[in-house]
Design an enzyme around this catalytic site. Structure first.
Site, PDB file in Angstrom:
ATOM      1  N   CYS A 108       0.839  -1.197   0.000  1.00  0.00           N
ATOM      2  CA  CYS A 108       0.000   0.000   0.000  1.00  0.00           C
ATOM      3  C   CYS A 108       0.881   1.257   0.000  1.00  0.00           C
ATOM      4  O   CYS A 108       1.989   1.252   0.527  1.00  0.00           O
ATOM      5  CB  CYS A 108      -0.950   0.054   1.188  1.00  0.00           C
ATOM      6  SG  CYS A 108      -2.219  -1.216   1.225  1.00  0.00           S
ATOM      7  N   ARG A 115       6.076  -0.529  -4.083  1.00  0.00           N
ATOM      8  CA  ARG A 115       5.639  -1.163  -2.843  1.00  0.00           C
ATOM      9  C   ARG A 115       4.706  -2.344  -3.087  1.00  0.00           C
ATOM     10  O   ARG A 115       4.454  -3.144  -2.196  1.00  0.00           O
ATOM     11  CB  ARG A 115       4.941  -0.124  -1.939  1.00  0.00           C
ATOM     12  CG  ARG A 115       5.865   0.968  -1.456  1.00  0.00           C
ATOM     13  CD  ARG A 115       5.102   2.038  -0.699  1.00  0.00           C
ATOM     14  NE  ARG A 115       4.604   1.566   0.573  1.00  0.00           N
ATOM     15  CZ  ARG A 115       5.268   1.620   1.729  1.00  0.00           C
ATOM     16  NH1 ARG A 115       6.488   2.128   1.744  1.00  0.00           N
ATOM     17  NH2 ARG A 115       4.726   1.194   2.844  1.00  0.00           N
ATOM     18  N   TRP A 121      -2.891  -2.635  -1.661  1.00  0.00           N
ATOM     19  CA  TRP A 121      -2.547  -4.059  -1.699  1.00  0.00           C
ATOM     20  C   TRP A 121      -3.610  -4.769  -0.871  1.00  0.00           C
ATOM     21  O   TRP A 121      -3.727  -4.538   0.325  1.00  0.00           O
ATOM     22  CB  TRP A 121      -1.151  -4.278  -1.113  1.00  0.00           C
ATOM     23  CG  TRP A 121      -0.597  -5.652  -1.296  1.00  0.00           C
ATOM     24  CD1 TRP A 121       0.096  -6.129  -2.370  1.00  0.00           C
ATOM     25  CD2 TRP A 121      -0.636  -6.729  -0.343  1.00  0.00           C
ATOM     26  NE1 TRP A 121       0.479  -7.430  -2.158  1.00  0.00           N
ATOM     27  CE2 TRP A 121       0.043  -7.828  -0.916  1.00  0.00           C
ATOM     28  CE3 TRP A 121      -1.184  -6.875   0.927  1.00  0.00           C
ATOM     29  CZ2 TRP A 121       0.189  -9.046  -0.261  1.00  0.00           C
ATOM     30  CZ3 TRP A 121      -1.045  -8.095   1.577  1.00  0.00           C
ATOM     31  CH2 TRP A 121      -0.365  -9.157   0.990  1.00  0.00           C
ATOM     32  N   ASN A 163      -3.368   2.593   5.222  1.00  0.00           N
ATOM     33  CA  ASN A 163      -2.503   1.409   5.186  1.00  0.00           C
ATOM     34  C   ASN A 163      -2.636   0.698   6.518  1.00  0.00           C
ATOM     35  O   ASN A 163      -2.704   1.352   7.562  1.00  0.00           O
ATOM     36  CB  ASN A 163      -1.028   1.798   4.991  1.00  0.00           C
ATOM     37  CG  ASN A 163      -0.756   2.368   3.627  1.00  0.00           C
ATOM     38  OD1 ASN A 163      -1.622   2.397   2.765  1.00  0.00           O
ATOM     39  ND2 ASN A 163       0.469   2.837   3.426  1.00  0.00           N
ATOM     40  N   GLY A 164      -2.623  -0.624   6.506  1.00  0.00           N
ATOM     41  CA  GLY A 164      -2.722  -1.381   7.747  1.00  0.00           C
ATOM     42  C   GLY A 164      -4.004  -2.188   7.807  1.00  0.00           C
ATOM     43  O   GLY A 164      -4.696  -2.380   6.799  1.00  0.00           O
ATOM     44  N   GLU A 198      18.335 -18.022  -1.297  1.00  0.00           N
ATOM     45  CA  GLU A 198      18.083 -16.702  -1.868  1.00  0.00           C
ATOM     46  C   GLU A 198      17.943 -16.773  -3.382  1.00  0.00           C
ATOM     47  O   GLU A 198      17.077 -16.114  -3.980  1.00  0.00           O
ATOM     48  CB  GLU A 198      19.215 -15.742  -1.473  1.00  0.00           C
ATOM     49  CG  GLU A 198      19.137 -14.356  -2.077  1.00  0.00           C
ATOM     50  CD  GLU A 198      17.902 -13.564  -1.678  1.00  0.00           C
ATOM     51  OE1 GLU A 198      17.648 -12.524  -2.315  1.00  0.00           O
ATOM     52  OE2 GLU A 198      17.163 -13.986  -0.764  1.00  0.00           O
ATOM     53  N   LYS A 258      14.589 -15.615  -5.440  1.00  0.00           N
ATOM     54  CA  LYS A 258      14.598 -14.612  -6.502  1.00  0.00           C
ATOM     55  C   LYS A 258      13.900 -15.139  -7.749  1.00  0.00           C
ATOM     56  O   LYS A 258      13.123 -14.431  -8.384  1.00  0.00           O
ATOM     57  CB  LYS A 258      16.049 -14.220  -6.867  1.00  0.00           C
ATOM     58  CG  LYS A 258      16.764 -13.351  -5.865  1.00  0.00           C
ATOM     59  CD  LYS A 258      16.314 -11.912  -5.843  1.00  0.00           C
ATOM     60  CE  LYS A 258      15.268 -11.636  -4.811  1.00  0.00           C
ATOM     61  NZ  LYS A 258      15.594 -11.837  -3.430  1.00  0.00           N
ATOM     62  N   GLU A 280       9.966 -15.541  -7.168  1.00  0.00           N
ATOM     63  CA  GLU A 280       9.168 -14.347  -6.929  1.00  0.00           C
ATOM     64  C   GLU A 280       9.050 -13.447  -8.145  1.00  0.00           C
ATOM     65  O   GLU A 280       8.074 -12.698  -8.255  1.00  0.00           O
ATOM     66  CB  GLU A 280       9.683 -13.564  -5.713  1.00  0.00           C
ATOM     67  CG  GLU A 280      11.035 -12.935  -5.824  1.00  0.00           C
ATOM     68  CD  GLU A 280      11.483 -12.255  -4.527  1.00  0.00           C
ATOM     69  OE1 GLU A 280      10.644 -12.073  -3.628  1.00  0.00           O
ATOM     70  OE2 GLU A 280      12.668 -11.920  -4.407  1.00  0.00           O
ATOM     71  N   HIS A 296      17.857 -36.771   0.897  1.00  0.00           N
ATOM     72  CA  HIS A 296      16.821 -37.072   1.888  1.00  0.00           C
ATOM     73  C   HIS A 296      15.445 -36.616   1.401  1.00  0.00           C
ATOM     74  O   HIS A 296      14.602 -36.248   2.211  1.00  0.00           O
ATOM     75  CB  HIS A 296      17.170 -36.411   3.222  1.00  0.00           C
ATOM     76  CG  HIS A 296      18.420 -36.951   3.839  1.00  0.00           C
ATOM     77  ND1 HIS A 296      18.479 -38.177   4.444  1.00  0.00           N
ATOM     78  CD2 HIS A 296      19.669 -36.424   3.906  1.00  0.00           C
ATOM     79  CE1 HIS A 296      19.713 -38.401   4.875  1.00  0.00           C
ATOM     80  NE2 HIS A 296      20.455 -37.336   4.567  1.00  0.00           N
ATOM     81  N   LYS A 309       6.851  -4.508  -1.571  1.00  0.00           N
ATOM     82  CA  LYS A 309       8.231  -4.249  -1.159  1.00  0.00           C
ATOM     83  C   LYS A 309       8.357  -4.201   0.359  1.00  0.00           C
ATOM     84  O   LYS A 309       9.256  -4.788   0.937  1.00  0.00           O
ATOM     85  CB  LYS A 309       8.698  -2.917  -1.768  1.00  0.00           C
ATOM     86  CG  LYS A 309      10.143  -2.560  -1.447  1.00  0.00           C
ATOM     87  CD  LYS A 309      11.089  -3.541  -2.092  1.00  0.00           C
ATOM     88  CE  LYS A 309      12.544  -3.191  -1.869  1.00  0.00           C
ATOM     89  NZ  LYS A 309      13.429  -4.232  -2.376  1.00  0.00           N
TER      90      LYS A 309
END
Length: 614
Positions: free
Chosen positions: A2, A27, A75, A101-102, A487, A491, A494, A510, A609
């Site tokens: 947001c 964001r 968002w 926002n929130g 990581e 990447k 996403e 395993h 973000k």
């Protein structure tokens, strides 16, 4: 997650709001909207599902005049992405609008009560409930808008950054914050509001960061006023922004992500600058010095973080345990606070966050503080909530990171965490002087080595073309490079939406080995220092099952080259500093695959973000 932008002053607000929303696109969002009050006192509201460009097209030649206005990128939390659920939202009388926002956690009971009082709702959002509540308070009490906001917020449970505008007073904006960031920009006879400084820096360097449960009153041609939800007046503290406008532009690159990948030599150097005394060979971290005694006596360091920052925390676990010999636990911040962790004043909790606003990490900090632990922050944004909530900390100096998929923030975090580990090791006497100085020298050479690793870009474009349609990837690493495997997988998934998993190489047999066939690309980090012979055995296990090996190796390696289908060479480093170099080709691989697949690299679907809600 947001984005908020608002303006009151002598200029036309609409261009400022639209540009601000564009600055906040990084964001992550699914809809956007603006509201303005024109010179005749009419309140105009325009909102649309989709990108800001779609909002602009929708507005077309509609009336966007007015020198006061609010804008938002949403968002979705409560209610699906839609035109109706997009912000701003109006009150029952349609005279007041809000952006938020929130999450208002008790919106359900509040909504039920308001419906009983005759209120009707258009959206599925918790935000609409809040503006109805504010108006209901004002109608019942006859209070001012500011007082009505204050009273309503005493009844709201949850997190919020809100801005409210009313056509009954076209010379005032009212804003408040709890748990979500909100910045006030102070210009020449004008005010700006935003979720972060990116929409503000073009207009002013003077900002005030609102603290939790503070309400800002922005009246035209008056000074900024701040009160608390408890109605206590606060004297605003004005900060000077260090952010430059050029840093948030693409600078000729196609995407922010590739720009930020290529900025890593500089961001690593900036994170090292002023922290190593070459003559004495001493690492100096300002935040550590004040709490030397606590760190020296620490029984345990607990690292809390989310996403890419969690991976940086895993690298730090290897660094601090290996070099400084302090036990380290790395926790997902989102799980840490809910499992009743055992904490005491002998513990140090290290919170890592790029934005400094991550809601789960902030909640973990508050829990740890209540147990008496020392809180040390590692974040990138000066004046952020985490920077203010911790006892001490270190900034990473990565500069603004606009791409949602974190790249230079990761390497800057690992750089600072390496410095912290070296400083602790030297003070505790857990490293020999020769090893200590060798690592310092190697760390200082990393920017140049990352520059060299970036020259694999053309080769990696070719690899991306070959593997862009692969449905799955496996990433393997050992020791310091196991977190890098995680990581690399993150990447890829996403930004390209390809399923990818990272594993310790030895754990492959395993379970994940069952997935390997002639269609499975397996990215293996196989540098010469650190379990080299073991990783070769793991490669042979993959090849025996016809898996495709893409190996990241040390320059000049010949042994892995004999087995691998594709080899990417990186400069030789010490094992402890290798993640700073080995991660670079993995970032490039994910970027080029995503571009070839036509994905929105800088704003991947469903992601934000800065995750400012739990």
């Amino acid at each position: 997650m947001c984005g908020i932008v608002a303006y009151i002053g002598p200029k036309q607000a609409s261009p400022i709001l639209i540009k601000g929303l564009q600055r906040l696109e990084y964001r992550g969002y699914d809809s956007s909207g603006i509201s303005l009050i024109n010179d005749t006192g009419e309140l105009n509201l325009y909102k649309k599902k989709g990108k800001v460009a779609e909002l602009q097209e929708y507005i077309g030649d509609k009336d966007t005049t007015g020198t006061i206005g609010i804008g938002h990128t949403r968002w979705a939390t409560h209610g699906v992405p839609s035109d109706i659920n997009a912000h701003p939202h109006t009150s029952e009388s349609k005279s007041k609008v809000i952006i938020h926002n929130g999450i208002i956690e008790n919106y359900g009971p509040l909504k039920e009560e308001l419906i009983k009082r005759g209120h009707t709702f258009e959206s599925d959002t918790d935000t609409e409930v809040l503006i109805h509540l504010i108006e209901d308070v004002q109608d019942k009490t006859g209070a001012t808008l500011v007082e009505s906001v204050r009273i309503a917020l005493t009844q709201a449970i949850g997190a919020y950054a809100i801005v409210i505008m009313s056509k009954e007073n076209p010379n005032q904006l009212v804003a408040a914050k709890k748990g979500s960031p909100l910045v006030v920009g102070i210009g020449n006879g004008e005010f700006f509001l935003a979720s972060d400084a990116t929409p503000i820096v073009e207009y002013t360097k003077n900002v005030v960061y609102l603290e939790d449960e503070q309400i800002a009153i922005l009246n035209r041609n008056e000074e900024l006023k701040i009160i608390t939800v408890g109605n206590v007046a606060i004297t605003p503290y004005i900060h000077e922004l260090e952010l430059n406008l050029e840093a948030i532009e693409k600078g000729g690159y196609e995407h922010f992500m590739i720009k930020e990948i290529h900025e890593q030599p500089k961001s690593i150097l900036d994170s090292l600058r002023g922290r190593i005394n070459l003559e004495d060979g001493i690492v100096t971290m300002g935040g550590l010095q004040e709490y030397d005694a606590r760190f020296n006596k620490a029984k345990r360091i607990i690292i809390v973080a989310c996403g890419t920052s969690w991976h940086a925390g895993l690298v730090a676990e290897y660094l601090i345990e290996d070099l400084a010999r302090i036990p380290v636990e790395v926790e997902y911040a989102s799980e840490f606070r809910y499992r009743n962790p055992i904490l005491s004043e002998k513990d140090i909790v290290m919170a890592i966050s790029q934005s400094g606003e991550t809601a789960d990490t902030l909640a973990a900090i508050e829990l740890a503080k209540s147990k008496g632990a020392l809180i040390y922050g590692v974040c990138n944004v000066v004046g952020s909530s985490i920077a203010r909530a911790t006892h001490a900390g270190s900034y990473t100096h990565a500069g603004p990171e606009i791409g949602v998929a974190s790249t230079k923030a990761f390497t800057a975090q690992v750089t600072v965490l390496t410095l912290i580990a070296l400083s602790l090791a030297h003070k505790r006497g857990t490293m020999g002087e020769t090893e200590y100085r060798t690592l310092i020298a190697d760390l200082l050479s990393i920017p140049e080595k990352v520059e060299k690793a970036l020259k694999t870009d053309e080769q990696i474009r070719y690899l991306a073309e070959e593997f862009k349609n692969s449905p799955n990837f496996l990433y393997l690493g050992r020791g310091y490079n196991f977190p890098v495997a995680l990581e690399g997988a993150l990447k890829l998934k996403e930004i390209s939406y390809i399923h990818a998993e990272g594993y310790p190489a030895a754990e492959m047999k395993h379970g994940p080995i069952a997935l390997i066939d002639e269609q499975m690309p397996v990215v293996v980090i196989a540098t010469k220092k650190g379990n080299y012979e073991k990783i070769i055995s793991n490669i042979q296990e993959v090849k025996a099952r016809k898996g495709i090996i893409i190996a990241v190796v040390t320059e000049g390696d010949t042994e892995v080259r004999k087995m691998a289908d594709h080899v990417i060479e990186v400069p030789e480093t010490e094992e402890a500093t290798s993640p700073l170099v080995t991660v670079v080709p993995l970032q490039l691989l994910s970027y080029h695959i995503a571009v070839l697949r036509g994905c929105n690299v800088d704003q991947p679907r469903n992601l934000a973000k800065s995750v400012t809600v739990e």
